[in-house]
Design an enzyme around this catalytic site. Structure first.
Site, mmCIF file in Angstrom:
data_model
loop_
_atom_site.group_PDB
_atom_site.id
_atom_site.type_symbol
_atom_site.label_atom_id
_atom_site.label_comp_id
_atom_site.label_asym_id
_atom_site.label_seq_id
_atom_site.Cartn_x
_atom_site.Cartn_y
_atom_site.Cartn_z
ATOM 1 N N SER A 158 14.170 -38.245 -54.068
ATOM 2 C CA SER A 158 14.879 -39.081 -53.129
ATOM 3 C C SER A 158 14.802 -40.503 -53.670
ATOM 4 O O SER A 158 13.707 -41.032 -53.843
ATOM 5 C CB SER A 158 14.193 -38.970 -51.767
ATOM 6 N N LYS A 211 18.844 -37.201 -54.725
ATOM 7 C CA LYS A 211 19.312 -37.583 -53.383
ATOM 8 C C LYS A 211 19.314 -39.097 -53.290
ATOM 9 O O LYS A 211 18.336 -39.749 -53.641
ATOM 10 C CB LYS A 211 18.359 -36.967 -52.345
ATOM 11 N N LYS A 217 19.590 -42.424 -51.043
ATOM 12 C CA LYS A 217 19.562 -43.026 -49.717
ATOM 13 C C LYS A 217 20.822 -43.885 -49.609
ATOM 14 O O LYS A 217 21.211 -44.550 -50.578
ATOM 15 C CB LYS A 217 18.310 -43.894 -49.570
ATOM 16 N N ASP A 235 21.443 -39.278 -48.131
ATOM 17 C CA ASP A 235 20.699 -39.271 -46.869
ATOM 18 C C ASP A 235 20.893 -40.612 -46.187
ATOM 19 O O ASP A 235 20.479 -41.648 -46.707
ATOM 20 C CB ASP A 235 19.205 -39.025 -47.154
ATOM 21 N N GLU A 282 22.901 -35.758 -45.603
ATOM 22 C CA GLU A 282 21.746 -35.591 -44.714
ATOM 23 C C GLU A 282 21.777 -36.595 -43.564
ATOM 24 O O GLU A 282 21.903 -37.800 -43.778
ATOM 25 C CB GLU A 282 20.475 -35.765 -45.558
ATOM 26 N N ASP A 295 17.941 -33.504 -40.598
ATOM 27 C CA ASP A 295 16.534 -33.804 -40.816
ATOM 28 C C ASP A 295 15.945 -34.221 -39.465
ATOM 29 O O ASP A 295 15.452 -33.375 -38.697
ATOM 30 C CB ASP A 295 16.437 -34.920 -41.886
ATOM 31 N N LYS A 311 10.491 -30.640 -42.417
ATOM 32 C CA LYS A 311 9.309 -31.466 -42.653
ATOM 33 C C LYS A 311 8.261 -30.961 -41.688
ATOM 34 O O LYS A 311 8.484 -30.951 -40.473
ATOM 35 C CB LYS A 311 9.601 -32.939 -42.368
ATOM 36 N N GLY A 330 10.233 -34.843 -47.549
ATOM 37 C CA GLY A 330 9.026 -35.607 -47.840
ATOM 38 C C GLY A 330 8.968 -36.845 -46.974
ATOM 39 O O GLY A 330 9.997 -37.298 -46.447
#
Ligand code: OSB
Ligand code: MG
Length: 376
Positions: free
Chosen positions: A136, A162, A164, A189, A214, A239, A263, A291
């Site tokens: 990420s 991934k 952000k 995400d 995400e 998520d 998670k 994570g």
């Protein structure tokens, strides 16, 4: 049967190897609540993944400490437990506070694995010998900095990148990354940075063939995600919104998402994480392990969980060195050139906790013991 004789809470402070920026801000150092439980001279650790601020969820380290000390620890101390699976029932009266609950429950599973002398992954029902890993990558100061980070991660072997994202750090960035790397597994995400009015803006991302988008919308929403999913070719992954098995069932049934990020802290512990995993598996929905910038203690637990069959997509469980100059477990978590972590076959989590290092990072501590009831 195991009986918890003592619970030690501590807060450690640890600087991240490099700052991590998401749509809710920049994290440069972590304040982390660790729990250590003791039974018959055996100890096991759990990590609470609540953040410094209640931005990802309602919890933060200080609410988790308070609820653990005043509510959850008293539910566990002195009780005879068959294993970690007994925890949800004991904690039932406390609503929410899932990250606080998970730290204790996961420690009980770890302890149980140690007492039974089996790997934690096996106790959880895991079958994978290696787990696929992604990374990420936070929002960067510049596009050039991002490209450099991606190149490094790909060179290290990571199987999925991934990004952000947030309004202003999205379409242009995805286009630039895709131009450079047309074939890689790429996802994004948003941590709830968009609203349903952005539906046409988000639909433009279909052209980038992302593996998933995400949590684009509200952290607690299924309805508008379902509306968005109808408009997209790209799979939505939830998520924040998935707190338990019932949420997973609702989201899958409503077609609010086609992939789920699990998670263990967010859903309240290994029992519920396994329940979400199974519910998704039965409905053909793949999952992956998210994570929360964990230390090695939480990371080791994530690895064990990721060994379950339906964790078929690369997770955000990556090498210790990505987060910390020095981790608090030994050996640190490493990732192979093919982007995989080998699930340890040793007893318990398979990693040794570096007590001295934890000691030197500790800024607050408290020991709780079963209060002996004196009856007249
Ligand atoms: O949404 O997955 C998230 C980190 C902190 C809070 C939320 C998230 C994340 C990450 C980092 O994406 C995952 C990791 O590498 O630990
Ligand atoms: Mg996320």
């Amino acid at each position: 049967m195991l009986t918890i004789d003592a619970i030690h809470l501590r807060e450690i402070n640890m600087p991240l190897a490099s700052p991590f920026e998401t749509s809710f801000g920049v994290t440069t150092a972590r304040r982390i609540l660790l729990v250590e439980i003791e039974s018959d001279g055996v100890t096991a650790w759990g990590e609470c993944v609540a953040g410094e601020h209640p931005y990802f969820s309602e919890e933060c380290i200080d609410t988790a400490w308070f609820i653990t000390e005043t509510e959850l620890a008293p539910c566990l101390l002195g009780k005879e437990l068959v294993g970690g699976g007994a925890c949800p029932k004991l904690f039932r009266q406390v609503r929410g506070h899932r990250m606080a609950k998970a730290a204790l429950e996961n420690a009980v599973w770890d302890l149980d694995a140690q007492q039974k002398r089996v790997p934690l992954a096996q106790l959880l029902g895991g079958t994978r010998e290696v787990i696929p890993c992604g990374v990420s990558i936070g929002i960067q100061p510049s596009q050039a900095a991002l490209m450099e980070k991606i190149a490094k991660a790909l060179e290290a072997g990571y199987q999925r990148i991934k990004l952000k994202c947030k309004p202003g750090w999205d379409t242009k960035i995805f286009a630039a990354v895709r131009e450079c790397w047309p074939e890689i597994q790429l996802s994004c995400d948003a941590n709830s940075a968009y609203r349903i009015g952005d539906i046409e803006h988000i639909a433009e991302w279909d052209e980038f063939k992302l593996l998933m988008i995400e949590q684009p919308l509200w952290y607690d929403d299924f309805y508008f995600h379902a509306m968005l999913q109808k408009r997209l070719e790209t799979a939505i992954c939830l998520d924040e919104a998935i707190r338990n098995r019932r949420d997973a069932l609702a989201a899958i049934d409503m077609d609010s998402c086609r992939i789920i990020n699990i998670k263990v802290g967010r859903v309240g512990g290994f029992s519920e994480a396994i329940a979400v995993h199974n519910a998704a598996a039965e409905r053909g929905i793949p999952v992956w392990c998210g994570g929360m910038l964990e230390t090695g203690i939480g990371r080791a637990h994530n690895i064990a969980l990721s060994s379950l069959e339906n964790f078929s997509l690369p997770g955000d469980v990556s090498a210790s060195a990505r987060y910390w100059d020095e981790d608090i477990i030994e050996p640190g978590v490493t990732v192979s050139r093919t982007g995989e972590i080998t699930v340890p076959t040793g007893i318990g989590s398979g990693f040794r906790v570096q007590r001295d290092r934890i000691e030197s990072l500790t800024v607050r501590r408290k020991t709780l013991r079963a209060t002996t009831c004196v009856t007249a």
